[in-house]
Design an enzyme around this catalytic site. Structure first.
Site, PDB file in Angstrom:
ATOM      1  N   HIS A 191       0.816  -1.215   0.000  1.00  0.00           N
ATOM      2  CA  HIS A 191       0.000   0.000   0.000  1.00  0.00           C
ATOM      3  C   HIS A 191       0.848   1.262   0.000  1.00  0.00           C
ATOM      4  CE1 HIS A 191      -3.546  -2.482   1.583  1.00  0.00           C
ATOM      5  NE2 HIS A 191      -3.875  -2.026   0.400  1.00  0.00           N
ATOM      6  N   ASP A 454      -8.466  -7.845 -14.452  1.00  0.00           N
ATOM      7  CA  ASP A 454      -9.462  -8.903 -14.259  1.00  0.00           C
ATOM      8  C   ASP A 454      -9.487  -9.878 -15.429  1.00  0.00           C
ATOM      9  OD1 ASP A 454     -10.573  -8.681 -11.723  1.00  0.00           O
ATOM     10  OD2 ASP A 454     -11.952  -7.105 -12.305  1.00  0.00           O
TER      11      ASP A 454
END
Length: 566
Positions: A191, A454
């Site tokens: 992150h 995806d």
């Protein structure tokens, strides 16, 4: 001069003066006490007060991050608050206190166990250990009454070195003052690294133990493109890095053969619009609307969404802004919608499936805002062109149903005398089903946008967050390339254009291949726009087509990578 190698996290370079950040040096725990001398009730109260203070600090950090880098990146702090309230962690700390352990010792012991468990998992899960450290250190700073270094007020030209940086550390940094970051540990998907990219701070992570030998005050060059930290760089090295940097190109670009390619930016909130424009983006290729639905107790209303979209259009008055309708579910839960727990959420109710199902009202409200925003831009001529795309399409019936809802909403607005317009309408190609029916989708829609993150996950049957199968999640696998080619070929000869908004689009090393595969538009993190625009200008269209044909003939990803030199 000395080169240290790591993982390039932000594809930018910076030169500055080293300042080490060692917060652990301030977190000195007292000697272990005689359990009989500890007052458990007092320690429980101290722990409860520390949790309250840490929670307030986490929420403040989230607000700052949302303002600086956008809601999507700021959502990491929601996970921090969940760690703070994790029943197992809290109960274990309180149990240790009950048998005579001081609060700070109980926190350090229990969190250290949890951190070790995450690190033992390797890969991306190991990087989540940094989130736990962030929460632990917040608690310890309160319990030990220790002030942290003001990372938001570092001297200009600072290159910050650390063993690791937590997300909240990174979100505090002023990108105008910090010339770069380098860390001993960490990976590109951590992150903190993601936030550094959003702030456009040059970063190299995972340099290793040799980084500790670099002293405070040294001059260093952070090469986030090549993944290098150069200590005491000479003039030649500095000149070479300057030459490698891509200058901002504000105008639209074409290949050397004259084929126009739109190079747009992906954004996750209003805070990212300005940086995208400053880096020369040709509009927005993916405006994620999920950020409007996070960190609140109820969904946003029509007017709030309308104002957000008109602000995005105003930021790009001569360009196109492509808004993705809300893509929740899967890895993007929204607690107040009470979505059911699913065994495999990536194969469950998400994206358009939710919009056409149990949350049709939420979808209609969003479409009303979008059509009103399109009408506003068209009537006043003070904003760009709006386009709307539907996520997670896997059946033609879904596309048709979505178009029917748009038609119905437009009719309602017309009956109510509300200014509106129907924008360009498209679909995300994220599933093999969408790729294999792209011809039918192109017949019904104005454009298709390939989401390679995806699409790769579903083509390769490899969870993009599971390190055990990370080797399978490669967009250069021939099967993924053929799915991309199937999509562009299906749209060829129709009025529909095809773009790409996955991470693959932002890699300059792949630009020639993507143009050869027939992409009309590439959308990416704003920080990579200049480099991709520069690369587009260098490409010969015919050579790109030949390269794509060779790649599509490959049988293995190793062959593809050898072909591309990747």
């Amino acid at each position: 001069m000395r080169d240290l190698s790591g993982v390039g996290s932000t594809p930018l370079s910076g030169v500055g003066t080293v300042r080490w950040y060692r917060p652990e040096a301030d977190l000195v725990l007292p000697d272990r006490s005689d359990p009989s001398a500890v007052d458990p009730e007092a320690e429980r109260s101290r722990f409860a007060a520390a949790r309250d203070a840490a929670r307030a600090a986490i929420r403040d950090a989230r607000d700052r991050a949302a303002e600086r880098v956008g809601e999507e990146e700021a959502a990491v702090f929601d996970a921090h608050e969940q760690f703070l309230d994790d029943p197992a962690l809290v109960e274990d700390v309180e149990a240790a206190i009950e048998v005579g352990t001081p609060a700070e010792r109980a926190v350090d012991d229990r969190f250290e166990e949890a951190i070790a468990q995450f690190e033992a998992m390797d890969g991306r899960m190991a990087e989540r250990a940094d989130d736990l450290r962030d929460v632990r250190d917040r608690l310890l700073r309160v319990l030990l009454d220790v002030r942290s270094v003001d990372l938001g007020n570092l001297p200009d030209g600072t290159v910050l070195l650390a063993e690791r940086l937590t997300p909240s550390n990174t979100a505090e940094l002023d990108p105008d003052a910090v010339a770069g970051i380098a860390t001993v540990t960490g990976g590109r998907t951590a992150h903190a690294a993601i936030i550094a990219r959003s702030l456009s701070i040059p970063a190299v992570v995972g340099v290793g133990e040799l980084l500790r030998e670099v002293e405070d005050g040294a001059e260093v060059l952070v090469d986030g493109e090549g993944g290098r930290l150069v200590v005491d760089p000479d003039a030649a090295r500095l000149a070479a890095i300057d030459g490698e940097g891509a200058s901002v190109v504000t105008e639209r670009v074409s290949t050397a053969g004259g084929r126009a390619i739109e190079v747009a930016a992906n954004v996750g909130g209003e805070a990212e619009l300005g940086p995208a424009a400053e880096r020369g983006a040709d509009g927005i290729g993916l405006f994620r609307t999920e950020f409007l639905f996070y960190d609140r107790e109820s969904p946003p209303g029509e007017d709030e969404q309308y104002e957000t979209i008109t602000a995005a259009l105003a930021a790009f008055p001569e360009d196109r802004v492509i808004v993705r309708t809300v893509d929740i579910g899967g890895d993007k839960p929204v607690p107040y919608l009470d979505l059911p727990a699913e065994t495999n959420p990536f194969l469950g109710s998400r994206g358009i499936r939710l919009s056409l199902g149990d949350h049709a009202g939420l979808f209609e409200t969003q479409l009303r805002a979008l059509l009103r925003a399109a009408g506003h831009a068209e009537a006043r001529e003070d904003g760009g062109e709006l386009a709307v795309m539907f996520p997670m399409i896997s059946r033609i019936e879904e596309a048709e149903a979505a178009l029917e809802v748009v038609e119905s909403v437009a009719a309602d607005l017309e009956d109510q005398g509300v200014d509106h317009a129907v924008p360009e309408l498209g679909a995300m190609v994220e599933t093999p089903a969408a790729a294999f029916t792209a011809d039918a989708l192109a017949d019904r829609l104005d454009f298709l946008s390939i989401g390679t993150n995806d699409l790769t996950q579903y083509v390769m049957a490899a969870d993009r967050e599971n390190d055990a199968v990370a080797d399978y999640h490669d967009p250069l696998h021939p099967a993924v390339l053929r799915a991309i080619d199937r999509t562009t070929s299906a749209a060829s000869g129709t009025d529909a254009w095809v773009g790409m908004c996955g991470e693959m689009a932002g890699d300059p090393a792949l630009t020639e291949l993507l143009i050869g595969l027939g992409l009309d538009e590439l959308s990416m993190s704003a920080v990579t726009v200049p480099a991709v625009k520069q690369r587009v200008r260098e490409i010969e269209t015919e050579a790109a087509s030949d390269l794509a044909a060779e790649a599509l003939a490959c049988e293995t990803r190793a062959e593809v990578r050898d072909l591309l030199g990747a």
